[in-house]
Design a protein around this motif. Structure first.
Motif, PDB file in Angstrom:
ATOM      1  N   LEU A 131       0.827  -1.210   0.000  1.00 31.91           N
ATOM      2  CA  LEU A 131       0.000   0.000   0.000  1.00 31.91           C
ATOM      3  C   LEU A 131       0.857   1.254   0.000  1.00 31.91           C
ATOM      4  O   LEU A 131       0.523   2.252  -0.643  1.00 31.91           O
ATOM      5  N   SER A 132       1.989   1.198   0.708  1.00 33.40           N
ATOM      6  CA  SER A 132       2.903   2.345   0.716  1.00 33.40           C
ATOM      7  C   SER A 132       3.561   2.512  -0.647  1.00 33.40           C
ATOM      8  O   SER A 132       3.695   3.634  -1.154  1.00 33.40           O
ATOM      9  N   LEU A 133       3.953   1.398  -1.250  1.00 36.40           N
ATOM     10  CA  LEU A 133       4.602   1.442  -2.556  1.00 36.40           C
ATOM     11  C   LEU A 133       3.665   2.000  -3.620  1.00 36.40           C
ATOM     12  O   LEU A 133       4.082   2.754  -4.504  1.00 36.40           O
ATOM     13  N   MET A 134       2.367   1.638  -3.534  1.00 36.97           N
ATOM     14  CA  MET A 134       1.376   2.076  -4.522  1.00 36.97           C
ATOM     15  C   MET A 134       0.744   3.421  -4.165  1.00 36.97           C
ATOM     16  O   MET A 134      -0.170   3.872  -4.855  1.00 36.97           O
ATOM     17  N   ASP A 135       1.240   4.043  -3.086  1.00 36.39           N
ATOM     18  CA  ASP A 135       0.744   5.358  -2.670  1.00 36.39           C
ATOM     19  C   ASP A 135      -0.776   5.338  -2.472  1.00 36.39           C
ATOM     20  O   ASP A 135      -1.515   6.149  -3.041  1.00 36.39           O
TER      21      ASP A 135
END
Length: 687
Positions: A131-135
């Motif tokens: 989720l962090s990687l995909m913003d």
């Protein structure tokens, strides 16, 4: 780089063997019917650690091909070889996303991670990284509240949650802007550096140039398979679009040559992908978890389904069987000069000066019939035509005198005297229930008059109590027939049956139509786990519904319960289970939710008319009577009514037939479900 070789006859590529192969499809054929060949001798090879772009127009068979690779659709002929063996080694992102709009991102990741049998801590850790990687927005954000681009990126997160070796993406960039599309492709290339293999379908031809290898697909065949630049060079084209056009033209020209000789091979299909185990406790818990999330998010639907039987029975109990008020009857009494009759005191019933007609009318009023006096018959008929009264009674001028004469000196009575002494009644028979009710009260008033004269002399009793029989206590039930007591078992049974049928059929039908079930099954879930988890939910709801309606009927409203409560409750519970399995059968057999809804309505309406609730079973036409015995609820409703009103035990033939009937229908529904699953090759979404 793999060399491209195009067959001069078919235009299909031939590829050299490659030890580093993730996916190899050989001579694949798939047709849904005789007129539509979706895959026609299809061949494809995907190397490990590459992005393979599968290009082709809509309807060329790309989605069907992916469905065959992940094991959701079976080829008619051909072979699929995969370097991975289990579904949980594959990540699949369908074109339609197919995620629950009511669920938050955390709940969705928890559900799919559990399907892949991941530990909870690993789901949380990996989910946060993705989720962090995909913003992405906060994890509590519901899927339905996100923008289209966010939904696409989150759907990719779901496909990646279990770190699959093979990632299959069906049109992942359709409908998203260029910036989001570029970020998705960048991340896909990062995955290949870690040894992941990606198959991505798209109809954006120039976008596919970012893939390591591409396959150009048209009408179920692969026109070419190579690196993008090699395909353009082989076709002497400056763009993939031009190369695709050239290959399509060659394919069209070759189709006329090969069409006469092209037949689907009779050899069986095969795949190296293993089926999921029949039952996994972890996946089963995931399904129960999904049902819990859905129930919490849709508590109004659950509340409605659970309380609808209570609400319906409340209406039935408070309306059906209640005594109608203001039942007006007209009276033409020629025995008295002034109307109406004067009030009669209880101690005056032995007074011979009071006309017999007045004594009788007094009891008729006590039994709830309101009297309106008229001067003549024509006036009463006019009132009846204007719906002011339900009929009228006519007493002749010498009614009392002739009644006495009949018993004192019957031999000297003339024939006209017999006519004059009769009580003439004319009824409005348009309403069957009310007309029968008034007739019953007319006869009951005569019985009450007999009792009131019991303390008078023997002659008085003889005047009024001349019936040749005596009504004793009933064998079963009560002397006063109560329609609600008779109809309640059928209403209760039909409600339990229909609600479980409808809830099950619509729940599975909704998941099929929205692709939700297909994505879950692609993630390793099995049909047995779907059915068992839904059955658990229905059993919980059935227990609540059955207990509440029994308390309502037999405790609060004091309906007759002659025997023990256990067996009647069991047969109602089995009726609900029967509805559940018939809901399974309908949802598996039919793809359209409307068909299952109409089927349920048809079954219920048939049962309403043929189960005895509208009219006694014994009064049906002989053919319909025989047909009704084979319906799901007819015999079990009769058994339920016999246990509660007659105290017949489970071994009584009527009760035993009821239990046998509902059990046979349960096994029949299970059999239909199994056959439908085999015939349709599992639970399938609409094509």
């Amino acid at each position: 780089m793999e060399e491209i070789n195009l067959d001069s006859t078919t235009g299909q590529p031939t590829t050299a063997d490659n030890d580093n192969t993730m996916v190899r499809i050989t001579n694949a054929y798939k047709a849904y019917d005789a007129s539509s060949m979706v895959l026609n001798g299809f061949n494809m090879t995907v190397s490990t650690g590459t992005i393979y772009g599968l290009l082709g127009p809509s309807g060329c068979g790309k989605t069907t091909l992916l469905s065959c690779i992940i094991g959701r659709t079976r080829l008619n002929s051909g072979r699929i070889q995969l370097a991975v063996r289990k579904k949980k080694q594959i990540g699949y992102m369908p074109q339609d996303l197919a995620l629950y709009e009511e669920f938050s991102m955390a709940e969705t990741l928890h559900y799919f991670g559990s399907l892949y049998e991941m530990p909870y801590e690993q789901i949380i850790t990996r989910g946060e990284k993705l989720l962090s990687l995909m913003d992405m927005p906060p994890t509590k954000t519901k899927f339905g509240a996100m923008s289209g681009g966010q939904q696409r990126r989150f759907s990719l997160c779901v496909a990646l949650i279990h770190d699959p070796s093979l990632l299959i993406l069906d049109e992942p960039t359709v409908g998203v802007d260029l910036i989001i599309s570029a970020s998705i492709w960048t991340y896909l290339h990062e995955l290949t550096t870690r040894g992941k293999t990606i198959i991505i379908t798209t109809h954006y031809i120039e976008e596919a140039r970012r893939a390591n290898m591409i396959g150009l697909m048209r009408k179920g065949v692969l026109l070419a398979e190579a690196a993008p630049l090699e395909i353009m060079a082989s076709c002497n084209a400056d763009s993939l679009e031009s190369a695709f056009l050239t290959l399509s033209q060659k394919h069209t020209a070759n189709m006329e040559v090969t069409r006469e000789n092209s037949k689907m091979p009779t050899s069986p299909s095969s795949t190296t992908l293993e089926k999921s185990s029949f039952f996994s406790p972890t996946r089963f818990k995931a399904q129960l978890l999904k049902h819990w999330y859905w129930s919490v998010r849709n508590w109004k639907i659950i509340f409605f389904v659970c309380l609808l039987p209570i609400f319906t029975l409340l209406l039935f109990d408070t309306i059906v069987g209640r005594t109608p008020d203001l039942l007006y009857m007209g009276v033409i009494n020629k025995e008295i000069v002034e109307t109406p009759c004067s009030p009669i005191q209880p101690n005056a019933f032995c007074d011979d000066q009071i006309p017999f007609s007045c004594k009788y009318l007094h009891h008729l009023e006590l039994n709830g019939v309101s009297l309106i006096y008229y001067d003549d018959v024509e006036e009463a008929k006019t009132a009846g035509l204007h719906n002011k009264i339900w009929g009228y009674l006519e007493f002749k001028s010498n009614f009392t005198e002739l009644v006495k004469k009949r018993y004192d000196d019957p031999m000297n009575m003339a024939s006209e005297d017999l006519e004059e002494m009769e009580l003439w009644a004319s009824m409005d028979m348009s309403n069957f229930i009310i007309s029968k009710l008034i007739q019953t009260r007319i006869l009951k008033s005569l019985k009450d008059l007999s009792k009131s004269h019991g303390f008078c002399n023997e002659t008085s009793i003889r005047y009024v109590d001349s019936r040749p029989f005596t009504i004793m206590e009933p064998v079963f039930g009560q002397l006063e027939v109560n329609m609600s007591h008779y109809g309640a078992p059928a209403v209760l049974s039909i409600l339990e049956f229909y609600l479980t049928f409808l809830f099950t059929a619509l729940a599975i039908g909704m998941e099929k139509s929205r692709g939700l079930l297909e994505r879950s099954l692609s993630s390793g879930l099995t049909e047995s786990e779907v059915i068992l988890s839904q059955l658990v939910v229905q059993i919980i709801m059935l227990i609540f519904q059955t207990c509440t309606v029994f308390i309502l009927q037999f405790v609060i409203f004091s309906y007759p319960l002659m025997g023990h409560w256990m067996w009647p409750m069991i047969i109602v519970f089995l009726q609900g289970i029967c509805g559940t399995f018939l809901g399974f059968a309908a949802s598996i057999s039919f793809d359209d939710e409307r068909i299952t809804t109409f089927l349920g309505i048809g079954i219920v309406l048939t049962q309403v008319f043929l189960s005895g609730i509208m009219w006694p079973f014994e009064g049906m036409q002989s053919v319909l009577k025989e047909i009704s015995k084979f319906l799901p609820l007819t015999l079990s409703i009769d058994a339920f009514r016999s246990m509660t009103a007659r105290n017949w035990g489970i071994f009584h033939p009527v009760v035993a037939k009821g239990f046998a009937s509902i059990l046979i229908w349960i096994f029949l529904a299970v059999g239909i479900s199994i056959l439908s699953l085999k015939f349709k090759q599992g639970l399938k979404s609409k094509k």
